[in-house]
Design an enzyme around this catalytic site. Structure first.
Site, PDB file in Angstrom:
ATOM      1  N   ARG A  17      49.371   4.898 -62.078  1.00 35.95           N
ATOM      2  CA  ARG A  17      49.145   6.304 -62.383  1.00 35.95           C
ATOM      3  C   ARG A  17      47.959   6.310 -63.695  1.00 35.95           C
ATOM      4  NH1 ARG A  17      53.819   9.412 -60.531  1.00 35.95           N
ATOM      5  NH2 ARG A  17      55.323   8.222 -60.169  1.00 35.95           N
ATOM      6  N   GLY A  18      47.337   7.283 -63.737  1.00 36.39           N
ATOM      7  CA  GLY A  18      46.458   7.678 -64.744  1.00 36.39           C
ATOM      8  C   GLY A  18      46.559   9.073 -65.266  1.00 36.39           C
ATOM      9  N   VAL A  23      47.669   7.189 -58.065  1.00 37.20           N
ATOM     10  CA  VAL A  23      46.915   6.294 -57.105  1.00 37.20           C
ATOM     11  C   VAL A  23      47.925   5.809 -56.093  1.00 37.20           C
ATOM     12  CG1 VAL A  23      45.461   4.427 -56.488  1.00 37.20           C
ATOM     13  CG2 VAL A  23      45.188   5.554 -58.615  1.00 37.20           C
ATOM     14  N   ASP A 130      33.232   7.138 -68.924  1.00 38.06           N
ATOM     15  CA  ASP A 130      34.645   6.717 -69.282  1.00 38.06           C
ATOM     16  C   ASP A 130      34.946   5.325 -68.840  1.00 38.06           C
ATOM     17  OD1 ASP A 130      37.081   7.077 -70.802  1.00 38.06           O
ATOM     18  OD2 ASP A 130      38.085   8.073 -68.946  1.00 38.06           O
TER      19      ASP A 130
HETATM   20  N1  LIG Z   1      40.926   1.251 -55.974  1.00 34.34           N
HETATM   21  C1  LIG Z   1      42.257   0.944 -56.363  1.00 34.34           C
HETATM   22  N2  LIG Z   1      42.554  -0.216 -55.780  1.00 34.34           N
HETATM   23  C2  LIG Z   1      43.928  -0.755 -56.204  1.00 34.34           C
HETATM   24  N3  LIG Z   1      44.516  -0.105 -57.397  1.00 34.34           N
HETATM   25  C3  LIG Z   1      43.823   0.857 -57.988  1.00 34.34           C
HETATM   26  C4  LIG Z   1      42.657   1.522 -57.403  1.00 34.34           C
HETATM   27  N4  LIG Z   1      42.401   2.312 -58.379  1.00 34.34           N
HETATM   28  C5  LIG Z   1      43.411   2.648 -59.291  1.00 34.34           C
HETATM   29  N5  LIG Z   1      44.408   1.692 -59.067  1.00 34.34           N
HETATM   30  C6  LIG Z   1      45.465   1.345 -59.812  1.00 34.34           C
HETATM   31  O1  LIG Z   1      45.958   2.430 -60.298  1.00 34.34           O
HETATM   32  C7  LIG Z   1      46.100   2.425 -61.865  1.00 34.34           C
HETATM   33  C8  LIG Z   1      45.728   3.872 -62.234  1.00 34.34           C
HETATM   34  O2  LIG Z   1      44.475   4.067 -62.041  1.00 34.34           O
HETATM   35  P1  LIG Z   1      43.933   5.698 -62.439  1.00 34.34           P
HETATM   36  O3  LIG Z   1      42.302   5.507 -62.135  1.00 34.34           O
HETATM   37  O4  LIG Z   1      44.587   6.683 -62.060  1.00 34.34           O
HETATM   38  O5  LIG Z   1      44.007   5.571 -64.129  1.00 34.34           O
HETATM   39  P2  LIG Z   1      43.429   4.744 -65.323  1.00 34.34           P
HETATM   40  O6  LIG Z   1      42.027   4.570 -65.294  1.00 34.34           O
HETATM   41  O7  LIG Z   1      44.182   3.636 -65.617  1.00 34.34           O
HETATM   42  O8  LIG Z   1      43.478   5.699 -66.433  1.00 34.34           O
HETATM   43  P3  LIG Z   1      43.089   7.178 -67.076  1.00 34.34           P
HETATM   44  O9  LIG Z   1      42.699   7.828 -65.619  1.00 34.34           O
HETATM   45  O10 LIG Z   1      43.781   7.907 -67.898  1.00 34.34           O
HETATM   46  O11 LIG Z   1      41.805   6.859 -67.516  1.00 34.34           O
HETATM   47  C9  LIG Z   1      45.060   1.486 -62.257  1.00 34.34           C
HETATM   48  O12 LIG Z   1      45.317   0.844 -63.511  1.00 34.34           O
HETATM   49  C10 LIG Z   1      45.071   0.297 -61.173  1.00 34.34           C
HETATM   50  O13 LIG Z   1      46.202  -0.522 -61.422  1.00 34.34           O
END
Ligand SMILES: Nc1ncnc2c1ncn2[C@@H]1O[C@H](COP(=O)(O)OP(=O)(O)OP(=O)(O)O)[C@@H](O)[C@H]1O
Length: 417
Positions: A17-18, A23, A130
């Site tokens: 989650r972000g 995700v 970012d």
């Molecule tokens: N393409 C992918 N393949 C596998 N895991 C992923 C992928 N994209 C994201 N994740 C997992 O999901 C998590 C959340 O990703 P997301 O991009 O939503 O948030 P973030 O970058 O950690 O935070 P923010 O969006 O707040 O900057 C990541 O830390 C990663 O562990």
């Protein structure tokens, strides 16, 4: 719990989650995929949906080994989703949390990969905006790079721009993560490719030292440091890496390296970095309460330099977009705050000097203190040994040595050790 996304994809379980969404591990016509479902409030924003559609061609067209590919962008009812390559591994933040710091060669190799990905994006006219450890995924299924370094892929391209403020307020807002924000963004200039280089150098510094160069304390103080302070040299940092970091953290965007140059300079350094251990840094202090973690995205209203503003910060769990397991991380928050006024920024100057620190400068001060303490201790031990030796010699050779001389020497020094 399986769920359909558009007509071509099914998602099965949350893998992360972000701040912008959740995700999911999913399945598409060509095999496993990662599906990022944007938060409901973002998906309901018609301006954003329009931008999402506009950006589709640019984001799905970015095909590079060091970029997480976006296969598809789905707009389906209330779902807004990005369908991406599934990367088997962890993100760089998780790795950093596990290891504290990375060796110079591994850090340089990871950042060279990131810079390669950026070079491709910049050539296509896309600025990431970012770059931070959370947005670098380590592909553990790929053969490792030099020195066993994991291969890195940059993700979340264009997301910052997608979720940017609506057009009418865009000029007065900034989007990003405080520790990684280039000074020109804080000053209200349009973010160009050089902002990614600044953020990438910040990440490199963080991988090597465990802290960001301008992080710590109040967000206003962090923003101010980006604009006005220079980062002091770090003891033990290999010269070549330090030169690259300094050039890329230049306040003037035009003085920074380009992404391809950055990748080439880092790769050229790898042979001399090979075998070097991580830079010795003392254990970090915990972040002060209510202060965003370095990677926490902040959506900041940019009227700070133009008028008064109240500063508000909010920390808490991400708003779940869909039912699913709780976040497996504590840093996935969506934070909103107003940037501070000039007067507030000035008041942070004091705090900044006192706190600079948390964690970046304090640990350097602490390290200097530790070195001084170690030297003093070494001198004391040498003196004690010398005196003990002299006392023993005196005891051995003197005809009638005064009783307890050696013990007295030790007794007088011990308490000071
Ligand atoms: N393409 C992918 N393949 C596998 N895991 C992923 C992928 N994209 C994201 N994740 C997992 O999901 C998590 C959340 O990703 P997301 O991009 O939503 O948030 P973030 O970058 O950690 O935070 P923010 O969006 O707040 O900057 C990541 O830390 C990663 O562990």
């Amino acid at each position: 719990m399986a769920r359909k996304i558009g007509s071509r994809y099914t998602v099965h379980q949350v893998i992360g989650r972000g701040s912008a969404g959740t995700v999911w591990l999913g399945e598409g016509p060509d095999g496993p995929v990662a599906v990022k479902l944007l938060r409901e409030d973002l998906a309901a924003d018609q301006v954003l949906v329009g931008r999402f559609v506009q950006e589709r061609a640019a984001l799905t067209g970015l095909d590079h080994p060091h970029v997480v590919g976006v296969h598809d962008m789905v707009v389906d009812g209330s779902d807004l989703a990005l369908v991406m390559d599934l990367v088997q591994g962890s993100d760089l933040r998780t790795r950093l949390e596990r290891d504290g710091v990375l060796s110079p060669a591994v850090a340089a190799s990871v950042i060279a990969d990131v810079a390669d990905g950026l070079a491709a994006a910049h050539a296509a006219g896309i600025v990431h905006r970012d770059v931070k450890p959370e947005n670098v995924l380590l592909d553990l299924a790929a053969p490792p790079g030099p020195g066993g370094a994991p291969r890195a892929k940059l993700t979340d391209f264009g997301i910052a721009r997608l979720v940017d403020a609506p057009r009418r307020t865009r000029a007065t807002r900034i989007i990003g993560t405080p520790d990684y924000l280039a000074p020109e963004i804080i000053e209200g200039l349009e973010p160009r490719a050089a902002v990614d280089i600044y953020a990438t150098a910040t990440v490199l510094y963080e991988l090597l030292t465990g802290t960001t160069p301008f992080g710590g304390g109040h967000t206003g103080a962090v923003l101010r440091r980006h604009v006005t302070e220079n980062v002091p040299p770090v003891e033990g940092m290999p010269d070549g890496l330090w030169r690259i970091i300094s050039e890329c953290l230049a306040k003037a965007p035009a003085s920074r390296l380009r992404a391809a140059e950055l990748a080439a300079r880092l790769r050229a350094l790898l042979p001399e970095l090979s075998g070097l251990g991580p830079i010795a840094v003392p254990a970090q202090r915990g972040a002060p309460e209510e202060v965003p973690t370095p990677g926490e995205a902040v959506y900041a209203e940019a009227d700070a330099f133009a008028g008064s503003g109240t500063h508000r910060r909010r920390r808490g769990p991400a708003v779940p977009l869909v039912p699913g397991p709780q976040p497996d991380s504590t840093r996935d928050t969506h934070t909103s705050l107003r940037r501070p006024s000039p007067r507030e920024l000035a008041s942070y100057a004091e705090e900044s000097r006192a706190q600079r620190a948390q964690p970046a400068a304090t640990h350097r001060r602490t390290r200097a203190q530790m070195i001084r303490r170690r030297r003093t201790l070494a001198v004391l031990i040498a003196v004690v040994l010398l005196l003990a030796g002299a006392a023993a010699a005196w005891t051995a050779f003197a005809a009638e040595p005064p009783a307890g001389a050696s013990a007295a020497v030790h007794a007088s020094w011990h308490p000071r050790l």
